[in-house]
Design an enzyme around this catalytic site. Structure first.
Site, PDB file in Angstrom:
ATOM      1  N   ARG A  15       0.835  -1.204   0.000  1.00 33.97           N
ATOM      2  CA  ARG A  15       0.000   0.000   0.000  1.00 33.97           C
ATOM      3  C   ARG A  15       0.873   1.259   0.000  1.00 33.97           C
ATOM      4  O   ARG A  15       2.050   1.212   0.293  1.00 33.97           O
ATOM      5  CB  ARG A  15      -0.899   0.031   1.248  1.00 33.97           C
ATOM      6  CG  ARG A  15      -2.008  -0.984   1.234  1.00 33.97           C
ATOM      7  CD  ARG A  15      -2.719  -1.064   2.563  1.00 33.97           C
ATOM      8  NE  ARG A  15      -1.892  -1.685   3.585  1.00 33.97           N
ATOM      9  CZ  ARG A  15      -2.252  -1.834   4.862  1.00 33.97           C
ATOM     10  NH1 ARG A  15      -3.417  -1.385   5.264  1.00 33.97           N
ATOM     11  NH2 ARG A  15      -1.465  -2.423   5.716  1.00 33.97           N
ATOM     12  N   LYS A  75       2.205   1.771   7.423  1.00 38.11           N
ATOM     13  CA  LYS A  75       2.536   0.953   8.605  1.00 38.11           C
ATOM     14  C   LYS A  75       3.513   1.690   9.514  1.00 38.11           C
ATOM     15  O   LYS A  75       4.175   2.640   9.111  1.00 38.11           O
ATOM     16  CB  LYS A  75       3.141  -0.386   8.182  1.00 38.11           C
ATOM     17  CG  LYS A  75       2.153  -1.335   7.527  1.00 38.11           C
ATOM     18  CD  LYS A  75       0.913  -1.598   8.367  1.00 38.11           C
ATOM     19  CE  LYS A  75       1.161  -2.529   9.538  1.00 38.11           C
ATOM     20  NZ  LYS A  75      -0.079  -2.777  10.322  1.00 38.11           N
ATOM     21  N   TYR A  96      -0.441   4.189  10.724  1.00 33.11           N
ATOM     22  CA  TYR A  96      -0.777   3.193  11.745  1.00 33.11           C
ATOM     23  C   TYR A  96       0.445   3.015  12.631  1.00 33.11           C
ATOM     24  O   TYR A  96       1.566   2.843  12.123  1.00 33.11           O
ATOM     25  CB  TYR A  96      -1.129   1.837  11.107  1.00 33.11           C
ATOM     26  CG  TYR A  96      -2.479   1.808  10.446  1.00 33.11           C
ATOM     27  CD1 TYR A  96      -3.642   1.971  11.203  1.00 33.11           C
ATOM     28  CD2 TYR A  96      -2.608   1.607   9.090  1.00 33.11           C
ATOM     29  CE1 TYR A  96      -4.893   1.953  10.600  1.00 33.11           C
ATOM     30  CE2 TYR A  96      -3.859   1.583   8.479  1.00 33.11           C
ATOM     31  CZ  TYR A  96      -4.988   1.766   9.250  1.00 33.11           C
ATOM     32  OH  TYR A  96      -6.223   1.751   8.654  1.00 33.11           O
ATOM     33  N   HIS A  98       0.172   1.329  16.258  1.00 33.08           N
ATOM     34  CA  HIS A  98       0.017   0.145  17.120  1.00 33.08           C
ATOM     35  C   HIS A  98       1.099   0.099  18.196  1.00 33.08           C
ATOM     36  O   HIS A  98       1.763  -0.923  18.393  1.00 33.08           O
ATOM     37  CB  HIS A  98       0.013  -1.145  16.273  1.00 33.08           C
ATOM     38  CG  HIS A  98      -1.074  -1.176  15.251  1.00 33.08           C
ATOM     39  ND1 HIS A  98      -2.406  -1.251  15.592  1.00 33.08           N
ATOM     40  CD2 HIS A  98      -1.034  -1.113  13.898  1.00 33.08           C
ATOM     41  CE1 HIS A  98      -3.144  -1.251  14.492  1.00 33.08           C
ATOM     42  NE2 HIS A  98      -2.345  -1.152  13.462  1.00 33.08           N
ATOM     43  N   GLU A 120      -5.034   4.378  14.015  1.00 31.14           N
ATOM     44  CA  GLU A 120      -5.943   3.454  14.710  1.00 31.14           C
ATOM     45  C   GLU A 120      -6.529   4.017  15.998  1.00 31.14           C
ATOM     46  O   GLU A 120      -7.432   3.409  16.565  1.00 31.14           O
ATOM     47  CB  GLU A 120      -5.230   2.112  14.993  1.00 31.14           C
ATOM     48  CG  GLU A 120      -4.188   2.138  16.100  1.00 31.14           C
ATOM     49  CD  GLU A 120      -2.852   2.756  15.684  1.00 31.14           C
ATOM     50  OE1 GLU A 120      -2.738   3.223  14.539  1.00 31.14           O
ATOM     51  OE2 GLU A 120      -1.941   2.791  16.521  1.00 31.14           O
ATOM     52  N   ASP A 272      -2.121  -7.328  15.404  1.00 28.79           N
ATOM     53  CA  ASP A 272      -1.443  -6.021  15.347  1.00 28.79           C
ATOM     54  C   ASP A 272      -1.499  -5.305  16.693  1.00 28.79           C
ATOM     55  O   ASP A 272      -0.774  -4.340  16.917  1.00 28.79           O
ATOM     56  CB  ASP A 272      -2.019  -5.141  14.217  1.00 28.79           C
ATOM     57  CG  ASP A 272      -3.528  -4.962  14.311  1.00 28.79           C
ATOM     58  OD1 ASP A 272      -4.155  -5.522  15.212  1.00 28.79           O
ATOM     59  OD2 ASP A 272      -4.076  -4.245  13.445  1.00 28.79           O
TER      60      ASP A 272
HETATM   61  N1  LIG Z   1      -4.372  -8.037  10.941  1.00 29.97           N
HETATM   62  C1  LIG Z   1      -4.740  -7.031  10.151  1.00 29.97           C
HETATM   63  O1  LIG Z   1      -4.277  -6.903   9.038  1.00 29.97           O
HETATM   64  C2  LIG Z   1      -5.782  -6.058  10.639  1.00 29.97           C
HETATM   65  C3  LIG Z   1      -6.365  -5.116   9.776  1.00 29.97           C
HETATM   66  C4  LIG Z   1      -7.342  -4.255  10.275  1.00 29.97           C
HETATM   67  C5  LIG Z   1      -7.710  -4.340  11.608  1.00 29.97           C
HETATM   68  N2  LIG Z   1      -7.090  -5.246  12.414  1.00 29.97           N
HETATM   69  C6  LIG Z   1      -7.399  -5.404  13.831  1.00 29.97           C
HETATM   70  O2  LIG Z   1      -8.642  -6.033  14.024  1.00 29.97           O
HETATM   71  C7  LIG Z   1      -9.049  -5.787  15.369  1.00 29.97           C
HETATM   72  C8  LIG Z   1     -10.533  -5.431  15.409  1.00 29.97           C
HETATM   73  O3  LIG Z   1     -10.727  -4.146  14.825  1.00 29.97           O
HETATM   74  P1  LIG Z   1     -12.185  -3.506  14.670  1.00 29.97           P
HETATM   75  O4  LIG Z   1     -12.049  -2.310  13.788  1.00 29.97           O
HETATM   76  O5  LIG Z   1     -13.177  -4.554  14.311  1.00 29.97           O
HETATM   77  O6  LIG Z   1     -12.467  -3.011  16.144  1.00 29.97           O
HETATM   78  P2  LIG Z   1     -13.911  -2.646  16.762  1.00 29.97           P
HETATM   79  O7  LIG Z   1     -13.643  -1.697  17.879  1.00 29.97           O
HETATM   80  O8  LIG Z   1     -14.862  -2.236  15.694  1.00 29.97           O
HETATM   81  O9  LIG Z   1     -14.425  -4.035  17.345  1.00 29.97           O
HETATM   82  C9  LIG Z   1     -13.776  -4.670  18.392  1.00 29.97           C
HETATM   83  C10 LIG Z   1     -14.815  -5.459  19.168  1.00 29.97           C
HETATM   84  O10 LIG Z   1     -14.119  -6.226  20.163  1.00 29.97           O
HETATM   85  C11 LIG Z   1     -14.998  -6.325  21.270  1.00 29.97           C
HETATM   86  N3  LIG Z   1     -14.230  -6.766  22.425  1.00 29.97           N
HETATM   87  C12 LIG Z   1     -13.262  -6.114  23.104  1.00 29.97           C
HETATM   88  N4  LIG Z   1     -12.804  -6.883  24.117  1.00 29.97           N
HETATM   89  C13 LIG Z   1     -13.494  -8.036  24.053  1.00 29.97           C
HETATM   90  C14 LIG Z   1     -13.477  -9.248  24.822  1.00 29.97           C
HETATM   91  N5  LIG Z   1     -12.637  -9.373  25.858  1.00 29.97           N
HETATM   92  N6  LIG Z   1     -14.325 -10.236  24.468  1.00 29.97           N
HETATM   93  C15 LIG Z   1     -15.166 -10.107  23.422  1.00 29.97           C
HETATM   94  N7  LIG Z   1     -15.240  -8.990  22.672  1.00 29.97           N
HETATM   95  C16 LIG Z   1     -14.409  -7.978  22.981  1.00 29.97           C
HETATM   96  C17 LIG Z   1     -15.562  -4.922  21.394  1.00 29.97           C
HETATM   97  O11 LIG Z   1     -16.740  -4.888  22.185  1.00 29.97           O
HETATM   98  C18 LIG Z   1     -15.820  -4.583  19.927  1.00 29.97           C
HETATM   99  O12 LIG Z   1     -17.138  -4.905  19.526  1.00 29.97           O
HETATM  100  C19 LIG Z   1      -8.102  -4.669  15.860  1.00 29.97           C
HETATM  101  O13 LIG Z   1      -7.082  -5.202  16.675  1.00 29.97           O
HETATM  102  C20 LIG Z   1      -7.535  -4.119  14.601  1.00 29.97           C
HETATM  103  O14 LIG Z   1      -6.283  -3.454  14.808  1.00 29.97           O
HETATM  104  C21 LIG Z   1      -6.146  -6.093  11.940  1.00 29.97           C
END
Ligand SMILES: NC(=O)c1ccc[n+]([C@@H]2O[C@H](COP(=O)([O-])OP(=O)(O)OC[C@H]3O[C@@H](n4cnc5c(N)ncnc54)[C@H](O)[C@@H]3O)[C@@H](O)[C@H]2O)c1
Length: 369
Positions: A15, A75, A96, A98, A120, A272
């Protein structure tokens, strides 16, 4: 202002933080944009397209980092970039970050002493994360697709078809977290005809999921017991939890993985933020999985990097209004007039200014002046 866009250094990251359309928005307002040669190549954005909308190409990244008042990245800085962070003392880095998951990046930024705003943690008054949302949508939608691939034999899995066939059942998919990524994952998993269960500790999120999917999946209030039950018969587990700015909570232990069906696939989107499975560690697109007690963990921390044609534009659409505000008013005034952006400031002037990041590393913090 001089705005710099370096080429991303992270492995398999294709990206770029700004598109030619964004260059034009900035140059039309009198700003100068420096783009590192080849920065957009991975997203099919050739150098000449940036030049056509007013960017200046720079071949030496040190030159770019030393000149730019605002550096736009995708990143977090890689180790080879740490030395460049201090080349311009009043510089703002917008990317980003993190930081809760990385002491090394946090320390590099503190040493550099400039200001770093993390996409983020930019947060709207309703709690939503406008700059994480587009990438969570991408990664969430990818999660069932990579799971389907890794359930198959050539993907290293036991050789199951996620949707089953008449007479042979489909896969059980457990999604932990009903936020943006979790809901995106659910949409595709339901579309793939898997049997889907979504857990969250926020009942309002589950209510929305229930309403949206109209019985096409089960919603479960999350607790240690519920997570255990939902994993024990799961062929796929997708971890999609987030506590903003903080390290992800550990929800799936190795002991639990050992009791799951042989050959299950566990995708940790939260890697992440440190990961929500005990043995999660970041992996790359070229070597995305590793075995844990007979299951396969997929922990790529930059999943959207695999679909740069989609992700670059989705990300730039969301970040551009904030980029323009910083370029026009400087980060301090932009953050003063927009609390959402203020919430994105992680470090400034050699201090951590975001409490969860400080807590993750046992560092002191101060609020933004
Ligand atoms: N790996 C990747 O390439 C990539 C890409 C984008 C986002 N992400 C990651 O994905 C994750 C989720 O992002 P999002 O935008 O959906 O966040 P979000 O805030 O929209 O959703 C997170 C959800 O987790 C729930 N939650 C928190 N603690 C909890 C627990 N102990 N038990 C159950 N549920 C719980 C919250 O209530 C919320 O609904 C983040 O860590 C984000 O950085 C990773």
């Amino acid at each position: 202002m001089i705005v710099g866009v370096p080429r991303e250094r992270k492995e398999d990251e294709y990206r770029v933080a700004l598109t030619p359309a964004g260059v034009r928005e900035l140059t039309d307002r009198g700003h100068r944009v420096l783009v590192e040669q080849g920065a957009g190549e991975g997203s099919a954005l050739a150098d000449r397209r940036f030049m056509a909308t007013g960017a200046t190409l720079v071949s030496n990244p040190d030159e770019l980092w030393a000149a730019a008042d605002l550096v736009l990245k995708v990143k977090e800085p890689e180790p080879e970039e740490y030395g460049r962070l201090g080349l311009h003392r009043d510089q703002v880095l917008f990317t980003y970050l993190h930081l809760a998951a990385s002491r090394a990046v946090t320390e590099a930024l503190l040493t550099a002493g400039n200001t770093a705003i993390g996409y983020e943690t930019v947060r709207l008054p309703d709690g939503s994360l406008p700059l994480l949302t587009p990438m969570s949508e991408v990664a969430g939608r990818m999660a069932p697709l990579v799971s389907a691939h890794h359930l198959m034999r050539p993907g290293g899995g036991r050789g199951s078809l996620i949707c089953g066939v008449p007479g042979v059942g489909c896969a059980n998919v457990t999604i932990i977290g009903a936020g943006v990524a979790g809901m995106a994952a659910a949409t595709i998993a339901v579309g793939l005809h898997a049997r889907v269960r979504v857990l969250d500790r926020d009942l309002e999120r589950l209510r929305r999921a229930d309403h949206h999917f109209r019985g096409a999946l089960d919603t479960v209030a999350s607790s240690a017991h519920a997570v255990e039950e939902a994993c024990l018969d799961a062929d796929v587990v997708i971890g999609a939890v987030l506590v903003v700015g903080a390290r992800a909570p550990m929800l799936v232990s190795d002991d639990l993985v050992a009791r799951m069906p042989e050959g299950s696939v566990l995708v940790d989107l939260s890697v992440d933020q440190g990961g929500c499975f005990q043995s999660s560690r970041p992996t790359t697109h070229s070597d995305p999985t590793f075995p844990v007690h007979g299951s396969l963990f997929y922990c790529v921390a930059n999943m959207p990097g695999a679909v740069p044609h989609t992700s670059t534009h989705a990300l730039a659409n969301a970040t551009l209004p904030y980029t323009l505000a910083i370029a026009e008013h400087g980060w301090r005034d932009a953050a003063r007039s927009d609390p959402s952006l203020a919430a994105g400031v992680n470090v400034s002037g050699g201090a951590v200014v975001l409490q969860p990041v400080a807590e993750a590393h046992g560092l002191p913090w101060r609020s933004l002046p």
